[in-house]
Design an enzyme around this catalytic site. Structure first.
Site, PDB file in Angstrom:
ATOM      1  CB  CYS A 157     -10.806  -4.635  13.950  1.00  0.00           C
ATOM      2  SG  CYS A 157     -12.314  -5.535  13.544  1.00  0.00           S
TER       3      CYS A 157
ATOM      4  CG  ASP B  27      -0.249   3.547   5.728  1.00  0.00           C
ATOM      5  OD1 ASP B  27      -1.368   3.922   5.311  1.00  0.00           O
ATOM      6  OD2 ASP B  27       0.633   4.338   6.128  1.00  0.00           O
TER       7      ASP B  27
ATOM      8  CD  GLU C 122      -6.012   1.092  -3.455  1.00  0.00           C
ATOM      9  OE1 GLU C 122      -7.157   1.543  -3.406  1.00  0.00           O
ATOM     10  OE2 GLU C 122      -5.120   1.409  -2.653  1.00  0.00           O
TER      11      GLU C 122
ATOM     12  CB  CYS D 186     -12.436 -10.272  11.385  1.00  0.00           C
ATOM     13  SG  CYS D 186     -13.024  -8.569  11.497  1.00  0.00           S
TER      14      CYS D 186
ATOM     15  CB  CYS E  96     -10.902  -5.729  10.021  1.00  0.00           C
ATOM     16  SG  CYS E  96      -9.826  -6.755  11.050  1.00  0.00           S
TER      17      CYS E  96
ATOM     18  CB  CYS F 240     -11.624  -9.596  15.176  1.00  0.00           C
ATOM     19  SG  CYS F 240     -10.338  -8.705  14.282  1.00  0.00           S
TER      20      CYS F 240
ATOM     21  CG  ASP G 296      -1.866   1.183   1.227  1.00  0.00           C
ATOM     22  OD1 ASP G 296      -2.433   1.462   0.142  1.00  0.00           O
ATOM     23  OD2 ASP G 296      -2.040   1.823   2.269  1.00  0.00           O
TER      24      ASP G 296
HETATM   25 ZN    ZN Z   1     -11.402  -7.448  12.648  1.00  0.00          ZN
END
Ligand code: ZN
Length: 407
Positions: free
Chosen positions: A354, A364, A271, A338, A335, A357, A187
Site C-alpha cells: 500500500c 491473498d 467471497e 487503511c 488495502c 499507509c 480468500d
Molecule cells: Zn493502506
C-alpha cells in the site's frame, strides 16, 4: 442442492471366499434392478402405471420362490435394490435425475445396506476395521481415516479394476461455534489453496514429486500403448490409482480444514463468487479487464485442484448459519489496513504494497482481510449478530436415499 449426508469411502479387503459372496450380492442387486428397469421401460404417459415398490416386492417374493439362486441370496440386498430403484424413479419424475438405466456386469457393481447399527462397524487395529455384511459376515476394510459417527447405511462397490470399496453414509454433525465472536475471512488464493485473514496459508497436499514423475511416465506410456492391449489397460489402471490418491488427499484436507475453521471461528466469510463463473470464463472483471486469458487457463486448473468449492460446501455443513458470503468491492486492490483502493498496490501476483499507509503483505491474505471486513455489510450478518451463533442442522433424519445412489 446441498448434500445432507457425509459419505466416506474405504478400501474393502474381502477374503477370496467373501469376495465370491459379495459378487453374488452384486449379481442379485443388479438382477433385481434390471428387472425393475425392464418393467418401467415400456411405460408411457397414459398407460396403466408401471408396478410400484409394493407390487415389485410381491413380484420379488415370487421370483425368489421360482429361482433357487435368488432365494439363496440376501432378501435385504434384493429389496434394497428395489428401494433404490424406486428412489431413482422419484428423482427422475422430480426432474433431478435421468431415467435409471440398466446395470452391467463388471461395471457399476454394488449393493446397499441400510439401517446399520453402531455395533456392525468396528475397529480392529490402527489401520484395519471390519463391517458386518448380511450373509457374508465381518469383512475387513482399510481404516484410512475416521469413520464418521452415526453411520446409517453403506454401499459396497466393485470398480472396473476389481477393487472393492465400502462407502459409509452418515448425517453430518455441525461443529459447535467457539462463542468467542472471532471471525475470519478466507480468500481462494492463487499461489495457495486458501489464505486466511489471520495470515495463515492453507494448501491442498499435492502429489509428491516422485508421484508426479511416475504420472508423467505413465501418461507417456499410455500414448504409446496400442488400443485394446493389456498393457494399455494396466497403464490406465495405474493412472487412475494415482489420480484417486490425489483426490483422497484433497478430500481429507477439506475435512480437516473445514472442521478446524468451524471450531476456531464464530463467523467465516468467503467471497460470493460462483466458482463455475471463474473457471468457465476468462473474459475478465472490472479488476482485471480481459487480460491474461492464458494465465487464467493455468489458474483454472489450480482452482479446481485446490478443492475450493468443496471446502466452502463442507464449511456450510459444519458451520450452518455461520458462513457468510460477502461481495467486497475490489478485494485484491483495496488495502485491508487503511481501506484505500490502489490500482498500483498489487506489486506482483504475491505481494500487496500500500503506497498510502505502507502496509506490505501477501496479496491473498490482504484480500482475505477485505473479505472479513465486509461481513458487517452482509445482510445475513445483522440477523446473526442479534441472535448469536445458531448451531442448527438436520437432527435425526434418515439419509436421503436419492443422494446415496452412485451414478
Ligand atoms: Zn493502506
Amino acid at each position: 442442492m446441498t448434500r445432507l449426508i457425509d459419505v466416506s469411502r474405504y478400501r474393502l479387503k474381502p477374503t477370496p471366499a467373501q469376495e465370491t459372496a459379495l459378487l453374488e450380492h452384486c449379481g442379485h442387486a443388479r438382477f433385481v434392478w434390471n428387472l425393475a428397469v425392464e418393467q418401467h421401460r415400456y411405460w408411457r404417459p397414459g398407460r396403466k402405471s408401471a408396478p410400484g415398490f409394493a407390487e415389485q416386492c410381491r413380484q420379488l417374493t415370487q421370483a425368489r420362490a421360482e429361482f433357487m439362486w435368488l432365494r439363496g441370496g440376501s432378501v435385504i440386498v434384493q429389496q434394497q435394490a428395489l428401494k433404490d430403484f424406486a428412489q431413482a424413479m422419484a428423482g427422475f419424475f422430480g426432474g433431478t435425475h435421468r431415467h435409471p438405466g440398466f446395470r452391467k456386469r463388471g461395471r457399476s457393481e454394488g449393493f446397499r445396506i441400510v439401517a446399520v447399527k453402531a455395533d456392525q462397524i468396528r475397529r480392529l487395529s490402527r489401520n484395519v476395521g471390519e463391517v458386518r455384511v448380511p450373509k457374508v459376515g465381518w469383512v475387513r476394510f482399510r481404516w484410512s481415516r475416521a469413520v464418521p459417527e452415526g453411520v446409517k447405511s453403506y454401499r459396497v462397490t466393485r470398480d472396473a479394476a476389481g477393487r472393492w470399496h465400502v462407502a459409509f453414509a452418515a448425517i453430518p454433525q455441525p461443529v459447535p461455534a467457539p462463542g468467542t465472536g472471532e471471525s475470519v475471512g478466507i480468500d481462494r488464493g492463487v499461489a495457495v489453496s486458501a489464505a486466511l485473514s489471520t495470515g495463515e496459508m492453507l494448501n491442498v497436499p499435492p502429489l509428491r514429486e516422485r508421484e508426479r514423475a511416475r504420472l508423467r511416465r505413465l501418461l507417456r506410456e499410455l500414448a504409446r500403448a496400442r488400443r485394446g492391449s493389456g498393457r494399455r489397460s494396466k497403464v490406465k489402471a495405474a493412472i487412475a490409482r494415482l489420480k484417486a490418491r490425489e483426490s483422497d488427499r484433497r478430500k481429507d484436507w477439506i475435512e480437516k480444514t473445514s472442521t478446524d475453521l468451524a471450531r476456531r471461528f464464530d463467523v467465516i466469510a468467503v467471497e460470493d463468487l460462483r466458482i463455475s463463473k471463474m473457471t468457465r470464463s476468462a473474459r475478465g472483471t472490472i479488476e482485471a479487464p480481459g487480460r491474461n486469458v492464458r494465465g487464467k487457463a493455468g489458474l483454472n486448473r489450480g482452482i479446481l485442484a485446490s478443492g475450493w468449492g468443496g471446502l466452502v460446501r463442507r464449511l456450510e455443513h459444519k458451520a450452518p448459519g455461520r458462513v457468510v458470503k460477502v461481495n467486497p468491492a475490489y478485494p485484491s486492490l483495496r488495502c485491508s489496513a487503511c481501506g484505500i483502493v490502489d490500482r498500483e498496490a498489487r506489486e506482483s501476483q504475491a505481494v500487496f504494497r500500500c503506497r498510502s499507509c505502507g502496509y506490505v503483505g501477501n496479496a491473498d491474505v490482504n484480500a482475505a482481510g477485505n473479505i472479513r471486513q465486509s461481513i458487517a455489510h452482509a445482510a445475513g450478518h445483522a440477523v446473526f449478530a442479534r441472535e448469536g451463533p445458531r448451531v442448527t442442522g438436520p437432527a435425526h433424519r434418515e439419509p436421503q436415499r436419492d443422494l446415496l445412489l452412485v451414478r
